[in-house]
Design a protein around this motif. Structure first.
Motif, short mmCIF file in Angstrom:
data_model
loop_
_atom_site.label_atom_id
_atom_site.label_comp_id
_atom_site.label_asym_id
_atom_site.label_seq_id
_atom_site.Cartn_x
_atom_site.Cartn_y
_atom_site.Cartn_z
N ARG A 116 0.83 -1.21 0.00
CA ARG A 116 0.00 0.00 0.00
C ARG A 116 0.86 1.26 0.00
N MET B 235 3.54 5.61 -5.86
CA MET B 235 3.42 5.66 -7.31
C MET B 235 2.31 6.61 -7.76
N GLN B 236 1.35 6.89 -6.89
CA GLN B 236 0.26 7.81 -7.25
C GLN B 236 0.65 9.28 -7.10
N VAL C 13 1.17 11.43 -10.41
CA VAL C 13 -0.08 11.72 -11.10
C VAL C 13 -0.86 12.81 -10.37
N LYS C 14 -0.86 12.77 -9.03
CA LYS C 14 -1.59 13.78 -8.27
C LYS C 14 -0.92 15.15 -8.34
N GLU D 267 2.15 1.68 -3.48
CA GLU D 267 1.08 2.13 -4.37
C GLU D 267 0.81 3.62 -4.21
N LYS D 268 0.79 4.10 -2.95
CA LYS D 268 0.59 5.53 -2.72
C LYS D 268 1.74 6.35 -3.25
#
Length: 237
Positions: free
Chosen positions: A196, A202-203, A206-207, A199-200
């Protein structure tokens, strides 16, 4: 008002609010009756303010906004409870791996599963420790271990904790070593927590794109190109 609200509210609404309160940790001073009273009171207050605003400026858009605000105010207590429940569930998931490590060490040292759970509940300070203590209290009050564990999973609404509860119930039913179950579950929880976090991470790019494009980049362009444009205007003026 509390008794009247509890008597007039549909049973499904009372059950839904009770579940939300349970998942939110049952905040002190906010029983089901008070939440049921707060919902119409907030709607009436918002509607009264809306009428005052509409009376001073009776435009269609203002009327629509006042109606939307009044309707939304009716659901504000449930939204706050839902947000509190989500935060509590996330905190439980974060604490689960470390708590299982503590319980594994205690079981391997010779303690029983209930004693290891009690020690983890006493040493912990977060919502997971509170739920472990409450589960042991349910067992002491006469509930079976299976019912107490299932109630624990239902109160928290955390997927990882439900998975752990199912593993413990199966281990108790089939005679599997609880130490092996705790060790396996702790390793699995740590792996999921690491996934998790990755995953955060990697985000994040984009954000960041949208604030960069709409907030930072226009300001940089203005600061960089404004002097050039002003000089050109002076030259050709």
């Amino acid at each position: 008002m509390a008794a009247l609200a509890l008597r007039l509210a549909p049973r499904t609404a009372v059950q839904r609010i009770d579940r939300l309160l349970s998942r939110a940790g049952r905040p002190r001073g906010w029983p089901v009756e008070r939440v049921l009273v707060a919902k119409p009171v907030l709607a009436v207050l918002a509607g009264g303010l809306g009428l005052l605003v509409v009376g001073s400026n009776p435009q269609p858009l203002i009327i629509v906004i006042a109606i939307v605000v009044a309707v939304a105010s009716y659901f504000v207590p449930e939204l706050l409870l839902h947000s509190r429940a989500q935060e509590r569930s996330q905190q439980i998931v974060l604490e689960l791996a470390d708590t299982l490590d503590q319980m594994t060490i205690a079981v391997e040292a010779g303690l029983g599963f209930d004693a290891a759970m009690a020690r983890a509940g006493r040493n912990g300070r977060g919502p997971l420790a509170e739920e472990l203590v409450r589960t042991l209290q349910d067992v002491q009050m006469g509930s079976s271990r299976r019912q107490a564990y299932e109630s624990l999973a239902a109160r928290t609404d955390a997927a990882d904790l439900r998975r752990f509860v199912r593993a413990v119930i199966q281990a108790d039913a089939y005679g599997i070593s609880i130490a092996d179950v705790l060790r396996t579950q702790a390793a699995e929880m740590r792996r999921k927590r690491r996934q998790r976090a990755e995953e955060k991470a990697m985000q994040i790019p984009v954000k960041v794109v949208f604030p960069l494009m709409f907030c930072i980049l226009p300001v940089l362009l203005i600061v960089t190109l404004a002097p050039v444009v002003m000089n050109l205007m002076k030259t050709f003026a």
